[in-house]
Scaffold this motif. Sequence first.
Motif, short mmCIF file in Angstrom:
data_model
loop_
_atom_site.label_atom_id
_atom_site.label_comp_id
_atom_site.label_asym_id
_atom_site.label_seq_id
_atom_site.Cartn_x
_atom_site.Cartn_y
_atom_site.Cartn_z
N ALA A 1 50.36 -17.84 -2.85
CA ALA A 1 51.15 -17.32 -1.72
C ALA A 1 52.33 -16.48 -2.23
O ALA A 1 52.84 -15.64 -1.52
CB ALA A 1 51.65 -18.47 -0.86
N ARG A 2 52.74 -16.74 -3.48
CA ARG A 2 53.85 -15.97 -4.05
C ARG A 2 53.36 -14.81 -4.92
O ARG A 2 54.13 -14.24 -5.69
CB ARG A 2 54.76 -16.90 -4.85
CG ARG A 2 55.57 -17.78 -3.92
CD ARG A 2 56.18 -18.99 -4.60
NE ARG A 2 56.95 -19.76 -3.63
CZ ARG A 2 56.43 -20.60 -2.75
NH1 ARG A 2 55.12 -20.79 -2.70
NH2 ARG A 2 57.20 -21.25 -1.90
N GLY A 3 52.09 -14.52 -4.82
CA GLY A 3 51.57 -13.30 -5.43
C GLY A 3 51.01 -13.46 -6.83
O GLY A 3 50.57 -12.48 -7.43
N ALA A 4 51.03 -14.68 -7.39
CA ALA A 4 50.52 -14.86 -8.75
C ALA A 4 49.02 -14.57 -8.80
O ALA A 4 48.32 -14.64 -7.78
CB ALA A 4 50.78 -16.29 -9.22
N LEU B 1 51.65 -12.26 -11.87
CA LEU B 1 51.80 -13.09 -13.08
C LEU B 1 50.55 -13.95 -13.25
O LEU B 1 50.16 -14.67 -12.34
CB LEU B 1 53.02 -14.01 -12.93
CG LEU B 1 53.25 -15.01 -14.07
CD1 LEU B 1 53.82 -14.31 -15.30
CD2 LEU B 1 54.18 -16.13 -13.64
N PRO B 2 49.88 -13.88 -14.41
CA PRO B 2 48.70 -14.72 -14.59
C PRO B 2 49.09 -16.20 -14.73
O PRO B 2 49.92 -16.54 -15.57
CB PRO B 2 48.07 -14.20 -15.89
CG PRO B 2 48.82 -12.96 -16.26
CD PRO B 2 50.15 -13.02 -15.58
N VAL B 3 48.49 -17.03 -13.92
CA VAL B 3 48.74 -18.48 -13.98
C VAL B 3 47.39 -19.18 -14.10
O VAL B 3 46.55 -19.07 -13.22
CB VAL B 3 49.50 -18.99 -12.74
CG1 VAL B 3 49.79 -20.48 -12.88
CG2 VAL B 3 50.79 -18.22 -12.52
N VAL B 4 47.22 -19.87 -15.21
CA VAL B 4 45.97 -20.61 -15.44
C VAL B 4 46.17 -22.02 -14.91
O VAL B 4 47.15 -22.68 -15.25
CB VAL B 4 45.63 -20.64 -16.95
CG1 VAL B 4 44.35 -21.43 -17.18
CG2 VAL B 4 45.54 -19.23 -17.52
N VAL B 5 45.24 -22.49 -14.09
CA VAL B 5 45.37 -23.84 -13.53
C VAL B 5 44.14 -24.66 -13.91
O VAL B 5 43.01 -24.26 -13.65
CB VAL B 5 45.52 -23.81 -12.00
CG1 VAL B 5 45.87 -25.19 -11.49
CG2 VAL B 5 46.58 -22.80 -11.57
N VAL C 1 52.07 -15.68 -19.72
CA VAL C 1 51.02 -16.39 -18.99
C VAL C 1 51.50 -17.84 -18.82
O VAL C 1 52.01 -18.45 -19.77
CB VAL C 1 49.66 -16.39 -19.75
CG1 VAL C 1 48.59 -17.15 -18.96
CG2 VAL C 1 49.18 -14.96 -20.04
N LEU C 2 51.36 -18.38 -17.62
CA LEU C 2 51.72 -19.78 -17.40
C LEU C 2 50.45 -20.62 -17.28
O LEU C 2 49.40 -20.13 -16.84
CB LEU C 2 52.55 -19.93 -16.12
CG LEU C 2 53.86 -19.15 -16.07
CD1 LEU C 2 54.62 -19.51 -14.79
CD2 LEU C 2 54.74 -19.43 -17.29
N LYS D 1 57.78 -27.28 -8.32
CA LYS D 1 58.82 -27.21 -7.30
C LYS D 1 60.19 -27.64 -7.82
O LYS D 1 61.19 -27.49 -7.14
CB LYS D 1 58.43 -28.02 -6.07
CG LYS D 1 58.13 -29.48 -6.36
CD LYS D 1 57.62 -30.18 -5.12
CE LYS D 1 57.14 -31.60 -5.39
NZ LYS D 1 56.03 -31.65 -6.39
N HIS D 2 60.23 -28.18 -9.03
CA HIS D 2 61.51 -28.59 -9.61
C HIS D 2 62.10 -27.50 -10.49
O HIS D 2 62.99 -27.77 -11.30
CB HIS D 2 61.35 -29.90 -10.38
CG HIS D 2 60.85 -31.02 -9.53
ND1 HIS D 2 61.63 -31.62 -8.57
CD2 HIS D 2 59.63 -31.60 -9.43
CE1 HIS D 2 60.92 -32.56 -7.95
NE2 HIS D 2 59.70 -32.55 -8.45
N GLY D 3 61.58 -26.32 -10.41
CA GLY D 3 62.17 -25.21 -11.18
C GLY D 3 61.23 -24.08 -11.49
O GLY D 3 61.45 -22.94 -11.06
N PRO D 4 60.13 -24.37 -12.22
CA PRO D 4 59.30 -23.25 -12.72
C PRO D 4 58.75 -22.32 -11.64
O PRO D 4 58.45 -21.17 -11.93
CB PRO D 4 58.15 -23.96 -13.45
CG PRO D 4 58.70 -25.29 -13.82
CD PRO D 4 59.69 -25.65 -12.75
N ILE D 5 58.65 -22.79 -10.40
CA ILE D 5 58.08 -21.92 -9.36
C ILE D 5 58.92 -20.64 -9.20
O ILE D 5 58.41 -19.61 -8.78
CB ILE D 5 57.90 -22.68 -8.02
CG1 ILE D 5 56.89 -21.92 -7.16
CG2 ILE D 5 59.20 -22.92 -7.29
CD1 ILE D 5 56.24 -22.74 -6.08
N ALA D 6 60.17 -20.71 -9.61
CA ALA D 6 61.03 -19.51 -9.55
C ALA D 6 60.51 -18.41 -10.47
O ALA D 6 60.85 -17.24 -10.30
CB ALA D 6 62.46 -19.89 -9.90
N LEU D 7 59.71 -18.79 -11.46
CA LEU D 7 59.16 -17.79 -12.39
C LEU D 7 58.01 -17.01 -11.78
O LEU D 7 57.64 -15.95 -12.28
CB LEU D 7 58.62 -18.49 -13.65
CG LEU D 7 59.61 -19.09 -14.62
CD1 LEU D 7 58.86 -19.94 -15.63
CD2 LEU D 7 60.39 -18.00 -15.32
#
Length: 369
Positions: free
Chosen positions: A299-302, A271-275, A224-225, A260-266
Motif C-alpha cells: 500500500a506504500r508503494g514497495a 523499494l524492493p522488499v523480499v518477504v 533491498v529489505l 510498525k515499530h520503525g522500519p516501515i518509515a523506510l
Amino acid sequence: EKGGYDYFMLKEIAEQPKAVADTLLGRIDAGGSLTLDEVRISASELREMDKVVIVACGTAFHAGLIAKYAIEHWTRIPCEVELASEFRYRDPILDAQTLVIAISQSGETMDTLMALRHAREQGSKVLAICNTNGSTIPRESDAVLYTHAGPEVAVASTKAFLTQLVACYLVALYLGQVRGTKWGDEIQDVIRDLSRIADSVERVLETMEPVRELARSLADKNTVLFLGRHVGYPVALEGALKLKELAYMHAEGFAAGELKHGPIALIDEDLPVVVVVPSPRGRSILHDKIVSNIQEIRARGARTIVIAEEGDEAVVPYADHLIRIPATPTLLQPLVATVPLQVFACELATARGNEVDQPRNLAKSVTVE
Ligand code: F6R
C-alpha cells in the motif's frame, strides 16, 4: 574444478541437495530414531542439561537463530543464541548444566573459538557443529557433529549453511529423543520430512531462472529489505547478509512484526522488499499476519518479492514477484526458503560486475578476533 560452473558459489549452491542428504546419511535409522555416534556427550549428561547456548558468527549465527526455534519447540529446553564476538565479554552465566553449541564451517573462526574456550573454562560442555575435519574448534570441543557439505571454496557460505541447519535439527531431535520430551507423532513426522527434504531443495533449484531475471532487473537499486517471521526472520537476515557481502548493496533483514515499530518509515515507492512467508498450513496465524504486512508495504508503494509455498493463494494479490517453494513444515522451511535468496544475491553480484567467489575485504576464514 568448478565443475562447469562460472563460480564456485554456483557449484556449491547446486550441490546443496547432496550436501543435505550426506549430512543426514547414517544418522536416522529405519525405525526413525537418531544415532549420533560422534556426539561424545552421554545421554545421561544430556538429560541433565537445563540450558542450551549457541555461539557462532555470520551465516553460522543465522543457523543458530533457527536452531533456537527447533530446540525450544521440540525439547522445551531454554536456548540462547549469541554472536560469538559478544559472548565472553558480557560474563555469561554458564555451568555444567549448560550445553554450549559452537557452529562453524571452517572450524577456525577466532571469535567462536574464544567463546568455546570461555565456556569450557566455566565447566560447560561444548558440542561443535563443523564442516572441517580436524580443525581447531572440534579439536577443542567435548564433542562434534560434522556437517558433510564437502569443501566450501566460495567466501559466501551456502551449502555449509544448509548442512548446519540439518545438524541443528538433528541435535534438537536427538535432545528430544534422549530426554523423552515430545517424542511423539510430531517428531516422527519431522524425521520423515527431513529425510525427504533434499528433493525439495532440488526442486527449488530447478525453478530459479525467474529469480535470476528478477535479480538482474534490480542491479541499479541501492537498498533491498528482507522481512520474515518466526524462522523466516533469520532467513531474512541471511538473505540480507548474502546481498551485502556479494552485491555490496545496502540490505537489512527485519522481523516483520517490527515494521510498525520503525522500519516501515523506510518503505518508499519501488523499494524492493523480499518477504519470506511461512506455510499457510500449521501455524496459520503466522501466515495471516505476514500477509497483512505484505499488504501494508505494498500500500506504500514497495515492490514486493514474495517467497511463498506452492498453493498459497492468499499472497498472490499482493506479490509483484512471486517465488514458489515446495510445501515444507514450518520449522524446516529455512532449508528451502534460503536457496532463492542465495541465487538472488549471486546473480545481483554478477550483474553488478562483482567478484562472486572472492568479495572485496572478506576472507573465507576469519582467524583474528
Ligand atoms: C557469510 C559467511 C560468514 C561466515 C562466518 C563464520 O556468507 O560465510 O558470515 O559464516 O565468518 O564462519 P565459520 O562458519 O567458518 O565459523
